[in-house]
Design an enzyme around this catalytic site. Structure first.
Site, PDB file in Angstrom:
ATOM      1  N   ASP A 102       0.844  -1.191   0.000  1.00 34.35           N
ATOM      2  CA  ASP A 102       0.000   0.000   0.000  1.00 34.35           C
ATOM      3  C   ASP A 102       0.886   1.250   0.000  1.00 34.35           C
ATOM      4  OD1 ASP A 102      -2.990   0.912   0.429  1.00 34.35           O
ATOM      5  OD2 ASP A 102      -1.862   1.999   1.958  1.00 34.35           O
ATOM      6  N   TYR A 151     -11.876   8.850  -3.184  1.00 28.54           N
ATOM      7  CA  TYR A 151     -11.413   8.989  -1.804  1.00 28.54           C
ATOM      8  C   TYR A 151     -10.133   9.830  -1.681  1.00 28.54           C
ATOM      9  CZ  TYR A 151      -7.710   5.423  -2.337  1.00 28.54           C
ATOM     10  OH  TYR A 151      -6.595   4.727  -2.712  1.00 28.54           O
ATOM     11  N   TYR A 232      -1.461  11.402   1.545  1.00 33.83           N
ATOM     12  CA  TYR A 232      -2.310  11.717   0.391  1.00 33.83           C
ATOM     13  C   TYR A 232      -2.266  13.208   0.075  1.00 33.83           C
ATOM     14  CZ  TYR A 232      -4.318   7.079   1.268  1.00 33.83           C
ATOM     15  OH  TYR A 232      -4.478   5.731   1.464  1.00 33.83           O
ATOM     16  N   HIS A 297      -7.066  -6.446  -1.109  1.00 39.16           N
ATOM     17  CA  HIS A 297      -5.965  -5.488  -0.975  1.00 39.16           C
ATOM     18  C   HIS A 297      -4.987  -5.802   0.152  1.00 39.16           C
ATOM     19  CE1 HIS A 297      -3.834  -1.720  -1.414  1.00 39.16           C
ATOM     20  NE2 HIS A 297      -4.094  -1.396  -0.154  1.00 39.16           N
TER      21      HIS A 297
END
Length: 318
Positions: A102, A151, A232, A297
């Protein structure tokens, strides 16, 4: 986990929490994702340490027991990779095997991009290498492709996602993120909120226990989610700062593992990139791609034995 040693190590201006199983064999550095911690690698650490490897898993900047600087501008690829180079220096390690998942996979790609001399070989999971688009900023591209409810786009506004996640019990948030296989999770309108319905029942799969959830929840209750969300929020800043690395290839031996139900694998364009030559072009020492059937995931927790074996089968060659 009595065999795992925990310590705090000063690196790059912060104190980093590190979980480690000491050993005399080659060192393996594990990098976790969001919303996770070093703990997501517990199975692989135990597996490889039993084979003689020294296994090391930090909480990345902003997570768990590692310091969390307040500004998103302090979460660039250079900050996070700098932390890890500092960690290797502090541990006296010239080279390590590297394993990522990730956001940890993104960090691993960047560590190999900036400092390939420190990496013997890389096993990356779930998130494929993403070459820099020299023309368009990433968030702008995501909005054009997926809309404003995507998202990552919604994570951009400081405080907004935190407020939505705070409406729901933290354990419930962890359960939702780790167990969801619903593509709808990627586009979340404000009226729905990232935490979902406060009282919705989530049945845990066999690979995730209440104790596991509580470990994550306890840490995130103390820190909140801002540290992880700041990764992010630094995406466009990374794009600006990494202009000099446009077109640079990953020059370490690589094995890539992804589940066929992983939402990242099913993102438009990713399968073609992996299977039609793009991946090999940008990662010329890519030696193996493994697509695990029926796996989503959080692959290293969902299929711990298989992933551990895949890691070992690759790194034992070096």
């Amino acid at each position: 986990m009595e065999t795992i040693k925990h310590s705090k190590i000063p690196v790059n201006g912060i104190n980093m929490h590190v979980a480690e199983i000491p050993g005399d064999g080659p060192p393996v550095l594990f990098l976790h994702g969001f919303p996770e911690l070093w703990y997501s690698w517990r199975h692989q650490m135990l597996y490889l340490s039993a084979l003689g490897y020294r296994t090391i898993a930090p909480d990345l900047r902003g997570f768990g027991d590692t310091d969390a600087p307040p500004s998103a501008a302090e979460y660039t690829a250079f900050h996070v990779v700098g932390d890890l180079v500092g960690l290797l220096d502090a541990l006296g390690l010239k080279q390590v095997f590297l394993v990522g998942h990730d956001w940890g996979a993104n960090v691993a790609w960047n560590l190999c991009l900036f400092r390939p001399d420190r990496i013997k070989a890389l096993v990356n999971t779930s998130v494929v290498f993403s070459p820099r688009n020299p023309v368009r900023k990433p968030i702008e591209s995501m909005r054009a492709m997926f809309g404003n409810d995507y998202y990552i786009c919604r994570f951009q506004q400081p405080g907004e996602a935190e407020e939505e996640l705070a409406r729901v019990d933290t354990a419930q948030v962890i359960k939702k993120f780790l167990t969801s296989r619903n593509p709808g999770l990627l586009c979340v309108p404000k009226e729905v909120g990232f935490g979902g319905k406060p009282n919705s029942k989530i049945t845990l799969p066999s690979w995730l226990s209440e104790d596991d959830v509580n470990y994550y929840a306890t840490k995130f209750n103390l820190t909140g989610f801002t540290g992880g969300l700041n990764y992010y929020r630094a995406i466009d800043l990374n794009w600006e700062l990494m202009a000099p690395w446009t077109g640079v290839q990953i020059k370490v031996p690589v094995k890539f593992i992804v589940g066929d139900l992983d939402l990242t694998y099913n993102t438009p364009g990713v399968k073609d990139f992996i299977h039609k030559g793009g991946f090999n072009k940008h990662v010329p020492f890519l030696q193996e791609v493994v697509i695990m059937e029926g796996v989503a995931h959080f692959i290293n927790q969902e299929k711990p034995q298989e992933v551990s074996e895949h890691i070992y089968d690759f790194i034992k060659k070096f």
